[in-house]
Design a protein around this motif. Structure first.
Motif, short mmCIF file in Angstrom:
data_model
loop_
_atom_site.label_atom_id
_atom_site.label_comp_id
_atom_site.label_asym_id
_atom_site.label_seq_id
_atom_site.Cartn_x
_atom_site.Cartn_y
_atom_site.Cartn_z
N HIS A 13 0.76 -1.36 -0.03
CA HIS A 13 -0.10 0.09 0.16
C HIS A 13 0.78 1.26 0.15
O HIS A 13 0.77 2.00 0.83
CB HIS A 13 -1.02 -0.09 1.36
CG HIS A 13 -1.90 -1.04 1.14
ND1 HIS A 13 -1.59 -2.52 1.46
CD2 HIS A 13 -3.20 -1.10 0.90
CE1 HIS A 13 -2.53 -3.10 1.52
NE2 HIS A 13 -3.77 -2.18 1.03
N ASP A 15 0.92 4.21 -1.45
CA ASP A 15 0.39 5.46 -1.45
C ASP A 15 -0.35 5.87 -0.24
O ASP A 15 -0.38 6.90 0.02
CB ASP A 15 -0.95 5.33 -2.45
CG ASP A 15 -0.45 5.09 -3.91
OD1 ASP A 15 0.83 5.48 -4.32
OD2 ASP A 15 -1.38 4.66 -4.88
N ILE A 16 -0.52 5.07 0.84
CA ILE A 16 -1.01 5.23 1.97
C ILE A 16 -0.34 4.96 3.06
O ILE A 16 -0.64 5.35 4.20
CB ILE A 16 -2.58 4.89 2.04
CG1 ILE A 16 -2.44 3.27 2.05
CG2 ILE A 16 -3.46 5.42 0.92
CD1 ILE A 16 -3.78 2.62 2.34
N ARG A 33 0.72 8.11 5.05
CA ARG A 33 1.21 8.90 4.01
C ARG A 33 0.22 9.94 3.26
O ARG A 33 0.38 10.65 2.42
CB ARG A 33 1.62 8.05 2.90
CG ARG A 33 3.51 7.59 3.28
CD ARG A 33 3.78 6.60 2.10
NE ARG A 33 5.23 6.64 2.24
CZ ARG A 33 5.90 5.51 1.32
NH1 ARG A 33 5.41 5.02 0.66
NH2 ARG A 33 7.08 5.63 1.82
N VAL A 34 -0.66 9.93 4.10
CA VAL A 34 -2.03 10.55 3.47
C VAL A 34 -2.78 11.23 4.68
O VAL A 34 -2.81 11.24 5.66
CB VAL A 34 -3.12 9.58 2.89
CG1 VAL A 34 -2.63 9.08 1.69
CG2 VAL A 34 -3.61 8.54 3.95
#
Length: 225
Positions: A13, A15-16, A33-34
């Motif tokens: 995962h 992106d997050i 990460r978000v």
């Protein structure tokens, strides 16, 4: 305890989630990460990579009374906290953001007893939060105070209710008190009905000693929850 050896493509995962590993101490943690608002969906338990587990282990997540899940992804590296940043909503196969929301750099965590009734490998929590519960072995072994105000999955709520009912049925003092309360409530209803009937006689023409008819107050019945 050495961390599980991943058998999936990493990062799963990117992106997050960022997974931070400390090989010398055999520890891992996950970082957001978000930026996400409270109660939004952080991730989903998809099939694949998730698979059903034949038995619970320290690497599985409980999804029902007798069902468990292998995450088969970096979501496995989301640690426990007594004040978590995420909720594992296993009934809907979602990972939800907690009430404070998320921003990059926040540690990702969830409250293990929100899914686990009896953990395969209990541990002493070191989350350091003001509400730290100490020993974590599953919801089965926690007090009402320890779970008060905590978001729990449906199977944990049901199992806790059954546990409370079982304790009450085994406690003779509780049974006596419950019987006394029920008897008192029946007596109160009977008394109110008698008062209503007696007062009704005045409405039908019977007067009090001062010559004034008296009207009974309406009877209120307690509804059992």
């Amino acid at each position: 305890m050495a961390p599980i050896v991943p058998h999936w493509h990493r990062p799963s995962h990117p992106d997050i989630q960022e997974v931070v590993e400390n090989p010398s101490e055999y520890t891992t943690k996950s970082i957001s990460r978000v930026t996400l608002p409270p109660f939004s969906v952080f991730a989903k338990f998809d099939f694949p990579p998730c698979t059903t587990a034949s038995e619970p282990t320290y690497a599985t997540v409980q999804t029902g009374r007798n069902t468990h899940l292998n995450l088969n992804s970096d979501l496995l590296y989301i640690n426990h906290s007594c004040e978590p940043s995420l909720f594992f909503d296993v009934g809907n196969f979602n990972v939800l953001v907690g009430p404070k929301g998320l921003k990059p750099g926040d540690e990702l965590s969830f409250f293990y007893p929100s899914t686990e009734w009896s953990m395969a490998q209990p541990f002493d929590c070191l989350c350091g939060t003001p509400t730290c519960r100490g020993r974590i072995s599953g919801a089965r072994d926690m007090t009402e105070a320890q779970l008060d105000g905590v978001w729990l999955n449906g199977h944990i709520i049901q199992l806790r209710a059954e546990q409370r009912a079982g304790r009450q049925s085994q406690d003779p003092t509780a049974a006596i008190l419950q019987g006394a309360v029920a008897h008192a409530e029946q007596a109160l209803v009977a008394a109110r009905l008698a008062a209503r009937s007696y007062s009704g006689s005045f409405e039908n023409g019977t007067k009090g000693t001062n010559g004034i008819a008296h009207k009974a107050a309406p009877v209120q019945h307690r509804i059992a929850a």
